[in-house]
Design a protein around this motif. Sequence first.
Motif, short mmCIF file in Angstrom:
data_model
loop_
_atom_site.label_atom_id
_atom_site.label_comp_id
_atom_site.label_asym_id
_atom_site.label_seq_id
_atom_site.Cartn_x
_atom_site.Cartn_y
_atom_site.Cartn_z
N ASP A 202 0.85 -1.19 0.00
CA ASP A 202 0.00 0.00 0.00
C ASP A 202 0.89 1.23 0.00
O ASP A 202 1.74 1.39 0.88
N MET A 203 0.70 2.12 -0.99
CA MET A 203 1.52 3.31 -1.12
C MET A 203 0.87 4.54 -0.50
O MET A 203 1.44 5.63 -0.52
N PHE A 204 -0.33 4.37 0.05
CA PHE A 204 -1.06 5.53 0.57
C PHE A 204 -0.25 6.27 1.63
O PHE A 204 -0.16 7.50 1.62
N GLY A 205 0.34 5.52 2.57
CA GLY A 205 1.11 6.15 3.63
C GLY A 205 2.34 6.87 3.11
O GLY A 205 2.67 7.96 3.58
N LEU A 206 3.03 6.28 2.14
CA LEU A 206 4.20 6.93 1.56
C LEU A 206 3.79 8.20 0.82
O LEU A 206 4.48 9.23 0.89
N ASN A 207 2.67 8.14 0.12
CA ASN A 207 2.19 9.32 -0.60
C ASN A 207 1.98 10.49 0.34
O ASN A 207 2.21 11.65 -0.03
N ARG A 208 1.55 10.22 1.56
CA ARG A 208 1.32 11.29 2.53
C ARG A 208 2.60 12.10 2.74
O ARG A 208 2.55 13.33 2.88
N TYR A 209 3.74 11.44 2.76
CA TYR A 209 5.00 12.14 2.97
C TYR A 209 5.53 12.77 1.68
O TYR A 209 6.01 13.90 1.70
N LEU A 210 5.44 12.07 0.58
CA LEU A 210 6.08 12.53 -0.66
C LEU A 210 5.32 13.65 -1.36
O LEU A 210 5.91 14.60 -1.87
N LEU A 211 4.01 13.52 -1.45
CA LEU A 211 3.22 14.42 -2.28
C LEU A 211 2.86 15.70 -1.54
O LEU A 211 2.72 15.71 -0.32
N LYS A 212 2.68 16.77 -2.29
CA LYS A 212 2.26 18.01 -1.66
C LYS A 212 0.74 18.13 -1.74
O LYS A 212 0.11 17.62 -2.67
N ILE A 220 -10.43 15.88 -2.50
CA ILE A 220 -10.78 14.99 -1.40
C ILE A 220 -9.93 15.33 -0.18
O ILE A 220 -8.83 15.89 -0.29
N ALA A 221 -10.43 15.01 1.00
CA ALA A 221 -9.85 15.50 2.26
C ALA A 221 -8.35 15.24 2.37
O ALA A 221 -7.59 16.11 2.80
N TRP A 222 -7.90 14.04 2.00
CA TRP A 222 -6.49 13.71 2.23
C TRP A 222 -5.55 14.35 1.22
O TRP A 222 -4.34 14.17 1.31
N LYS A 223 -6.09 15.11 0.27
CA LYS A 223 -5.24 15.86 -0.65
C LYS A 223 -5.19 17.35 -0.32
O LYS A 223 -4.40 18.08 -0.92
N ARG A 224 -5.99 17.79 0.64
CA ARG A 224 -6.09 19.21 0.95
C ARG A 224 -4.88 19.72 1.72
O ARG A 224 -4.16 18.97 2.36
N ASP A 225 -4.67 21.06 1.68
CA ASP A 225 -3.58 21.69 2.42
C ASP A 225 -4.04 22.20 3.78
O ASP A 225 -3.36 23.01 4.41
N LYS A 226 -5.19 21.75 4.22
CA LYS A 226 -5.76 22.12 5.51
C LYS A 226 -6.66 20.99 5.97
O LYS A 226 -6.97 20.08 5.19
N LEU A 227 -7.08 21.02 7.21
CA LEU A 227 -7.99 20.00 7.69
C LEU A 227 -9.31 20.11 6.92
O LEU A 227 -9.85 21.20 6.73
N ALA A 228 -9.79 18.96 6.46
CA ALA A 228 -11.04 18.91 5.70
C ALA A 228 -11.82 17.68 6.13
O ALA A 228 -11.27 16.74 6.71
N LEU A 229 -13.11 17.70 5.85
CA LEU A 229 -13.98 16.62 6.29
C LEU A 229 -13.77 15.38 5.43
O LEU A 229 -13.81 15.44 4.20
N ASN A 230 -13.53 14.27 6.09
CA ASN A 230 -13.39 12.99 5.40
C ASN A 230 -14.78 12.46 5.09
O ASN A 230 -15.54 12.13 6.01
N PRO A 231 -15.16 12.36 3.82
CA PRO A 231 -16.52 11.93 3.49
C PRO A 231 -16.82 10.50 3.91
O PRO A 231 -17.99 10.15 4.08
N GLU A 232 -15.79 9.69 4.11
CA GLU A 232 -16.02 8.30 4.48
C GLU A 232 -16.36 8.14 5.95
O GLU A 232 -17.02 7.18 6.34
N THR A 233 -15.87 9.07 6.80
CA THR A 233 -16.09 8.94 8.24
C THR A 233 -16.90 10.09 8.83
O THR A 233 -17.41 9.97 9.95
N GLY A 234 -16.99 11.20 8.11
CA GLY A 234 -17.67 12.37 8.64
C GLY A 234 -16.84 13.12 9.67
O GLY A 234 -17.33 14.06 10.31
N ALA A 235 -15.57 12.73 9.83
CA ALA A 235 -14.67 13.39 10.78
C ALA A 235 -13.58 14.13 10.00
O ALA A 235 -13.30 13.81 8.84
N PRO A 236 -12.95 15.12 10.62
CA PRO A 236 -11.88 15.84 9.91
C PRO A 236 -10.67 14.94 9.66
O PRO A 236 -10.30 14.13 10.52
N TRP A 237 -10.08 15.09 8.49
CA TRP A 237 -8.87 14.35 8.13
C TRP A 237 -7.67 15.14 8.64
O TRP A 237 -7.46 16.29 8.27
#
Length: 454
Positions: A202-212, A220-237
Amino acid sequence: MAVKLTVTWANAGHALLPDALADIGVELPSGELLTPTSRAPGRRSFDIPSSAGRVVLRAAFSASFDRVESIEPIEVEVLRAEQAFDVSGESITAIETPPFGAAHPLVESDLRPGASQSVRIHTQFVNITPFWMAYAGFADDYLENRDPRVDLVVLGNTSGDPKIWFASIPEACAAPPSPAVGCLVFYRPSGAKYDRIDQIHDMFGLNRYLLKPVEAPEAIAWKRDKLALNPETGAPWLWIRCGFEDALARSGKAVVMLHPWPSALTYGSATSAALPSLAEAAIRLLWAEQRVGKERRGIHLGRLGLAGFSAGGLPLFEALAQNRKRVDEVYAFDARGAAERTAMLAAWMSERPAACLRMTGAHQIEANAAVVKAVAGSRRGSELSERVTVLPESAAAYDQPGATPHWDYAIEDFPGLRSDADVRHQFAIFGGFDALPGPFARTSLQRFLEDSLF
């Protein structure tokens, strides 16, 4: 009369170096390939006619894996090296190999006149990028969003753990200011446990460090440059992308960033005294592939740095303890273990004439302050303190609106999380403490690299 040549390589029989796919040949000027006089795993022997004049050693290693779930069988060439030799009497001489200005970096020769001639091929690391991209989930996300100014190479370690390493290579490494290429080794917190190269990763975790991150509100929430709502959980990412590739590129430093990929939190030899030689081996392979030091002579490992985030601080500080006489830069991103290693960090700063220590904090603000105090109180404290950075200096940077503009921006849609320790902790690896809101910030890593002696 024939010249006897023996070609060897380490870790023969490893899954990435199967003997059946090791193609080792010696080519005569006529194009004829010599048949080995003997062969065994990790060794081939040849009799070279003394009248040959010049021969070329060609070595290619491939690996092959069977079907993995829905992924078809794959065979990939993982390493290649060619070296020409002049033949004279009972000995041979390695000749300059373009573009290295010397013998091929992966071919080490022991060519003593009158003795059996031996050549060793360096196989510590091999290039397994195609395997990773085939087996890793979210690899497509990386390829779509990667920074074109940074090359990512996936390295297979043939001598132990971690089995997988990643090398991030910014454009500046193509023409480094000196043959000594810097290397920064990053230790992340625990990841998924893995046992093989040929399994689903799974490259998701590595992407968190490498990508801007991006500032587009529709992202989508995990690509934002600020805290955003995760649509899958309804909680902030909380896990804002860190932009390591962007930081490497914008810093302008000729630094290869290595990411040894742990199985759970097991880093194996990446925290041992072998780390400098492993980093040297990685640089050697990247030079051989002309990803660093293009058409440059004598490329080798220069300044060595260590970085770690969160629980990655534990392997970071262990690696420093094992390599105090070789490490010159340490970046501790809210890194666990700082409090227990205060005395060691102060001593290391005193021992190394050009050591740099950079720290960010959330959970570790008090521990970082204790390290700063210990360094300042040492014999060369005033001099050493100039090469120590701590961000922030106190919790007030988080507590007070306006104190840290990018922190304010990161939480502006969730102001109730200002005092949340976990949110602060995740921000500490992203940083941007001296940046303004808006387009992607100047992160802590970029600042540390720009201020470094790499």
